[in-house]
Enzyme design. Sequence first.
Site, PDB file in Angstrom:
ATOM      1  N   ASP A 115       0.841  -1.196   0.000  1.00 17.46           N
ATOM      2  CA  ASP A 115       0.000   0.000   0.000  1.00 17.46           C
ATOM      3  C   ASP A 115       0.878   1.249   0.000  1.00 17.46           C
ATOM      4  OD1 ASP A 115      -2.383   1.616   0.410  1.00 17.46           O
ATOM      5  OD2 ASP A 115      -1.749   1.792   2.500  1.00 17.46           O
ATOM      6  N   ASP A 117      -0.461   5.106   0.925  1.00 22.65           N
ATOM      7  CA  ASP A 117      -0.773   6.138   1.919  1.00 22.65           C
ATOM      8  C   ASP A 117      -0.916   5.565   3.320  1.00 22.65           C
ATOM      9  OD1 ASP A 117      -1.060   8.578   0.215  1.00 22.65           O
ATOM     10  OD2 ASP A 117      -2.537   7.289  -0.757  1.00 22.65           O
ATOM     11  N   ASN A 226      -2.062  -0.689   5.870  1.00 24.64           N
ATOM     12  CA  ASN A 226      -2.477  -0.182   7.175  1.00 24.64           C
ATOM     13  C   ASN A 226      -3.986  -0.261   7.385  1.00 24.64           C
ATOM     14  OD1 ASN A 226      -2.823   2.098   5.236  1.00 24.64           O
ATOM     15  ND2 ASN A 226      -3.580   3.145   7.071  1.00 24.64           N
TER      16      ASN A 226
END
Length: 279
Positions: A115, A117, A226
Amino acid sequence: MDNTSIITQVSNPKEEESISSCQDKVAQSNNSLKKHRSRSIFSPFFCCFRNYNDYHVEPPTANNKNLSLPQQPEENGSPPKCDQVQVIPIPSHPEKFLLPEVSITDYGKNCVVIDLDETLVHSSFKPINNADFIVPVEIDGTVHQVYVLKRPHVDEFLQKMGELFECVLFTASLAKYADPVADLLDQWGVFRARLFRESCVFHRGNYVKDLSRLGRELSKVIIVDNSPASYIFHPENAVPVQSWFDDMTDKELLDLIPLFEGLSKEEDIYNMLQSLRNR
């Protein structure tokens, strides 16, 4: 288009005055776990996996057969509810996979999906004095500046991932923002492919990264993210990380390298990840 809608990210508690009870619970858990980060090299995995259990997504109805095609929402998805995650039935395989054939140099390697961001960087439309990058993004005819902070040790982490795995960037943000950020971030050509929002499945208010659409054997695919909502179809493939905003003392990416060195040698990543969860 709303400026912030080009970036899919979790809320920064330092920038938000009101935070839902769900977000409070996750933040408190993260802080507590970080203080007690263990002597084990696998502690980031353990603490984040406990946070992952705080999410719940209801399975899709049996007659919903169009989940394999991404849909455009009217607005960004809301945070997932605080409860327990369940494995969701996977949509049928698409006729065309998201990734090209494995290159000769990556043949035999496991695939790691990373990922962007709050995992590798944090971006904001508000000026940041110590920004690593400032990326111009055109939105509705107007150019906006996006200020990007690199997570500590991201360079070392990416270089090691590039040595050990077939690496794929998979973000729910739009390509007009994420692609130039990836150009600046990845100076070594670590990412063999880049996937953006249009490659996600929009499911119940969230952009989900359906790993079955990649064209890789799932027992050899790992996702680093996240946001538990991003991998609700394949939680057993996930190495969760804590959301990062601006803590320059953070060492999570550095601490995860030994774990990935072990995963790179596994023929079936499920065995190792399951044993870690059991512990």
